[in-house]
Design an enzyme around this catalytic site. Structure first.
Site, mmCIF file in Angstrom:
data_model
loop_
_atom_site.group_PDB
_atom_site.id
_atom_site.type_symbol
_atom_site.label_atom_id
_atom_site.label_comp_id
_atom_site.label_asym_id
_atom_site.label_seq_id
_atom_site.Cartn_x
_atom_site.Cartn_y
_atom_site.Cartn_z
ATOM 1 N N HIS A 92 -0.953 9.385 -14.959
ATOM 2 C CA HIS A 92 -0.875 10.356 -14.030
ATOM 3 C C HIS A 92 -2.151 9.339 -12.862
ATOM 4 O O HIS A 92 -2.870 9.060 -13.009
ATOM 5 C CB HIS A 92 -1.265 11.528 -14.058
ATOM 6 C CG HIS A 92 -0.867 12.337 -12.611
ATOM 7 N ND1 HIS A 92 -1.966 11.799 -11.792
ATOM 8 C CD2 HIS A 92 -0.014 13.104 -12.352
ATOM 9 C CE1 HIS A 92 -1.552 12.830 -10.531
ATOM 10 N NE2 HIS A 92 -0.206 13.328 -10.764
ATOM 11 N N GLU A 139 4.554 8.451 -7.859
ATOM 12 C CA GLU A 139 4.015 8.938 -6.764
ATOM 13 C C GLU A 139 3.371 8.446 -6.314
ATOM 14 O O GLU A 139 1.953 7.309 -6.837
ATOM 15 C CB GLU A 139 3.149 9.837 -7.218
ATOM 16 C CG GLU A 139 3.810 10.294 -8.311
ATOM 17 C CD GLU A 139 3.655 11.897 -8.447
ATOM 18 O OE1 GLU A 139 3.635 12.908 -8.353
ATOM 19 O OE2 GLU A 139 2.033 12.165 -8.961
HETATM 20 O O1 G3P Z 1 1.964 15.654 -9.830
HETATM 21 C C1 G3P Z 1 1.849 16.027 -9.316
HETATM 22 C C2 G3P Z 1 1.189 15.200 -8.121
HETATM 23 O O2 G3P Z 1 0.575 14.162 -8.618
HETATM 24 C C3 G3P Z 1 2.191 15.098 -6.548
HETATM 25 O O3 G3P Z 1 0.725 15.959 -6.137
HETATM 26 O O4 G3P Z 1 0.452 18.247 -5.263
HETATM 27 O O5 G3P Z 1 1.139 16.145 -3.904
HETATM 28 O O6 G3P Z 1 2.414 17.638 -5.504
HETATM 29 P P1 G3P Z 1 1.447 16.734 -5.110
#
Ligand code: G3P
Length: 220
Positions: A92, A139
């Site tokens: 992550h 992400e």
């Molecule tokens: O693992 C989920 C992540 O890093 C995204 O976080 O708060 O943007 O949904 P968020």
């Protein structure tokens, strides 16, 4: 096509730790939806969350590729599995590891154990795809915790990652995350070719968690 995934990462939010994680798990387990709901908890919360919501798929947030023995402070996969973990995030953005770490972990876990390797962009997704994890979640770090979904702010990060991973191994499911908060965001992710979403703050910071969960799956 398999049911889309909605993976909620508890991180260390107080609203998704300890008793609050148990309550969130019960809400997610009780949701009537075709989506595959997953809660990714602190390893400390695995056993109580699974006891509270035995029918929910529960993952941990990180694992170390170590056996039993002299490994102080590590999160040992076999122990996590014996505590009920059905899968884990790895690499992550908030807990980066080397490609070797991911590779060694994949070699240790049993078939069917879900490992979702996180990537910042299509090029990292491609590097991870060569290791053949069951899932990859893209992400962009700058969008994590923000209010604009990756599906709006950077849709090509999602579609490029889907294409890149598919070109290497079309058995790997690609999720996307960062800023995902609504059913519209989830539907957009699926339209971009993703198999689902990975999110945190949309749920963990919600005033009305139940309403957010219902909205997230409303367009599937
Ligand atoms: O693992 C989920 C992540 O890093 C995204 O976080 O708060 O943007 O949904 P968020």
């Amino acid at each position: 096509m398999p049911d889309p995934l909605v993976v909620v990462n508890c991180k260390t939010y107080s609203t998704a730790s300890g008793a609050a994680a148990e309550a969130l798990a019960v809400q997610m387990m009780s949701l009537e939806t075709s989506a595959r709901m997953v809660l990714s908890v602190s390893p400390l919360d695995l056993a109580p969350v699974i006891a509270a919501a035995p029918d929910l798929e529960v993952w941990t947030q990180h694992l170390d590729p170590v056996g039993h023995g002299s490994n102080t402070g590590r999160i040992q996969p076999e122990t996590a599995i014996s505590r009920g973990a059905a899968g884990s995030l790895i690499n992550h953005a908030e807990r980066k590891v080397s490609l070797g770490h991911v590779d060694e972990l994949l070699a240790m876990v049993p078939t069917g154990f879900e490992v979702c390797a996180c990537a910042a962009d299509a090029s990292e997704a491609m590097a991870l795809a060569h290791l053949a994890p069951p899932m990859i979640a893209v992400e962009p770090p700058s969008l994590i915790g923000g209010n604009v979904s990756v599906t709006k702010a950077d849709p090509s990060a999602v579609s490029d990652s889907v294409d890149a991973v598919r070109s290497i191994d079309d058995g790997i499911r690609v999720l996307c995350g960062a800023g995902v908060k609504t059913g519209e965001d989830v539907a957009a992710a699926v339209d971009l070719g993703a198999s689902g979403v990975l999110l945190a703050s949309g749920v963990t910071k919600a005033r009305d968690t139940q309403a957010v969960l219902l909205d997230l799956v409303s367009m599937l």
